[in-house]
Motif scaffolding. Structure first.
Motif, PDB file in Angstrom:
ATOM      1  N   VAL A  66      24.674 -14.960  25.253  1.00  0.00           N
ATOM      2  CA  VAL A  66      24.270 -16.378  25.326  1.00  0.00           C
ATOM      3  C   VAL A  66      24.997 -17.264  24.327  1.00  0.00           C
ATOM      4  N   HIS A  67      25.816 -16.660  23.456  1.00  0.00           N
ATOM      5  CA  HIS A  67      26.520 -17.510  22.485  1.00  0.00           C
ATOM      6  C   HIS A  67      27.900 -16.935  22.181  1.00  0.00           C
ATOM      7  N   ALA A  68      28.881 -17.344  22.979  1.00  0.00           N
ATOM      8  CA  ALA A  68      30.269 -16.903  22.782  1.00  0.00           C
ATOM      9  C   ALA A  68      31.139 -18.134  22.576  1.00  0.00           C
ATOM     10  N   HIS A  69      32.303 -17.910  21.953  1.00  0.00           N
ATOM     11  CA  HIS A  69      33.316 -18.971  21.806  1.00  0.00           C
ATOM     12  C   HIS A  69      34.636 -18.455  22.358  1.00  0.00           C
ATOM     13  N   LEU A  70      34.684 -18.284  23.661  1.00  0.00           N
ATOM     14  CA  LEU A  70      35.908 -17.741  24.274  1.00  0.00           C
ATOM     15  C   LEU A  70      37.083 -18.706  24.161  1.00  0.00           C
ATOM     16  N   TRP A  99      17.540 -19.859  19.469  1.00  0.00           N
ATOM     17  CA  TRP A  99      18.005 -19.953  18.086  1.00  0.00           C
ATOM     18  C   TRP A  99      19.113 -18.931  17.936  1.00  0.00           C
ATOM     19  N   HIS A 100      20.346 -19.423  17.788  1.00  0.00           N
ATOM     20  CA  HIS A 100      21.492 -18.513  17.692  1.00  0.00           C
ATOM     21  C   HIS A 100      21.662 -18.064  16.255  1.00  0.00           C
ATOM     22  N   CYS A 101      21.873 -16.762  16.077  1.00  0.00           N
ATOM     23  CA  CYS A 101      22.209 -16.197  14.766  1.00  0.00           C
ATOM     24  C   CYS A 101      21.299 -16.752  13.666  1.00  0.00           C
ATOM     25  N   THR A 149      27.069 -12.826  20.810  1.00  0.00           N
ATOM     26  CA  THR A 149      28.092 -12.279  19.905  1.00  0.00           C
ATOM     27  C   THR A 149      28.590 -13.311  18.897  1.00  0.00           C
ATOM     28  N   ASP A 150      28.550 -14.598  19.229  1.00  0.00           N
ATOM     29  CA  ASP A 150      29.206 -15.620  18.407  1.00  0.00           C
ATOM     30  C   ASP A 150      30.687 -15.275  18.239  1.00  0.00           C
ATOM     31  N   CYS A 151      31.273 -14.595  19.245  1.00  0.00           N
ATOM     32  CA  CYS A 151      32.660 -14.161  19.106  1.00  0.00           C
ATOM     33  C   CYS A 151      33.555 -15.380  18.851  1.00  0.00           C
ATOM     34  N   GLY A 195      24.629 -26.910  23.885  1.00  0.00           N
ATOM     35  CA  GLY A 195      24.832 -26.121  22.680  1.00  0.00           C
ATOM     36  C   GLY A 195      26.300 -25.826  22.432  1.00  0.00           C
ATOM     37  N   GLU A 196      26.724 -25.580  21.171  1.00  0.00           N
ATOM     38  CA  GLU A 196      25.713 -25.485  20.172  1.00  0.00           C
ATOM     39  C   GLU A 196      25.510 -26.813  19.466  1.00  0.00           C
ATOM     40  N   ILE A 197      24.247 -27.040  19.086  1.00  0.00           N
ATOM     41  CA  ILE A 197      23.882 -28.238  18.335  1.00  0.00           C
ATOM     42  C   ILE A 197      22.893 -27.805  17.247  1.00  0.00           C
TER      43      ILE A 197
HETATM   44 ZN   LIG Z   1      28.701 -20.547  17.507  1.00  0.00          ZN
END
Ligand SMILES: [Zn+2]
Length: 269
Positions: free
Chosen positions: A6-10, A167-169, A217-219, A107-109
């Motif tokens: 749900v939270h990647a930065h490809l 809520w990410h990370c 992952t927040d990759c 997101g993300e915000i």
């Molecule tokens: Zn992020």
């Protein structure tokens, strides 16, 4: 149906050259859905373009909390690593408002008190409130970044009545995460792929209600191995860790996480 991130930065400059490889790895690991999160208008557009090239990728449009006050950061001479000309925050908010129907989440915000000095907190909060309202009005879930401002973020989301939130990370106290889960229905916590080596994320897996947990992952950040690069395929390893911690089968973990995802996002992963 399958694993999801749900939270990647490809679209991160660290990953763009590996796009085909990362998507193939994700597919091979059983990942069916990747929410790639945008950080500013240029990045939001890149995320949107990527989602048109890959059926795995779903776009999220946002404004990184530090970008939300970047003119102020520059004015105050604060040292912050930037690799591009910052967008005007109000134009960035307007971009999200104009394109919100094309994203699956806003997101993300959020709020960042780690990089942003106290002089700019009020301004940052104003931008955050605008973005939360855009999401609520469009009936979109919200993906939250907050650092050293977890309690204030909680107060604002509760006050504004945000009902679908990831809520990410989450870097606040595990006790606060449990309180958020108890008090705010529809709020979830996505656990990154460094979970095995993070005491705090391990505690969250052990003590948060299982129906409030998601994978991320927040990759390229927060890899399973220190110093490594994370990628969406790594969520499968986090799921295996959850199966061990919960004492259930991998299939049960999958069922639980899929139903959590569906409640938040409104579609199956
Ligand atoms: Zn992020």
């Amino acid at each position: 149906m399958g694993w999801f991130d749900v939270h990647a930065h490809l679209t991160s400059p660290h990953l763009v050259d590996r796009e085909a490889e990362l998507l193939a790895n994700a597919k091979a690991a059983g990942v069916t859905t990747i929410l790639s999160n945008g950080l500013n208008p240029r990045d939001n557009q890149a995320v949107w373009d990527l989602s048109k090239r890959s059926e795995l990728v779903r776009p999220c449009f946002g404004l990184y909390p530090v970008d939300a006050v970047m003119p102020g950061m520059i004015r105050l001479g604060i040292d912050y690593p930037r690799d591009e000309e910052p967008a005007d925050p109000q134009e960035a908010v307007q971009w999200v408002a104009d394109h919100v129907e094309h994203c699956v989440a806003v997101g993300e915000i959020g709020l960042d008190h780690y990089w942003v000095p106290e002089d700019l907190w009020e301004e940052q909060e104003g931008v955050f409130r605008q973005l939360v309202q855009i999401a609520i009005d469009a009936d979109k879930p919200i993906i939250i970044h907050t650092r050293k401002a977890e309690r204030r973020t909680f107060e604002i989301l509760a006050e504004m009545g945000a009902k679908r939130v990831d809520w990410h990370c989450f870097g606040g106290k595990v006790k606060l995460a449990r309180r958020i889960a108890d008090e705010l229905e529809g709020h979830y916590f996505s656990i990154p792929s460094n979970v095995r080596r993070s005491q705090s994320f391990t505690r969250m897996v052990q003590t948060l209600p299982r129906e409030r947990i998601l994978l991320e992952t927040d990759c390229p950040y927060l890899a399973p191995e220190p110093g490594g690069q994370s990628e969406p395929a790594h969520v499968a390893g986090s799921a295996a860790f959850m199966a061990e911690e919960w004492g259930v089968s991998l299939d049960e973990v999958r069922e639980q996480l899929e139903s959590n995802f569906e409640r938040l996002m409104g579609f199956r992963p």
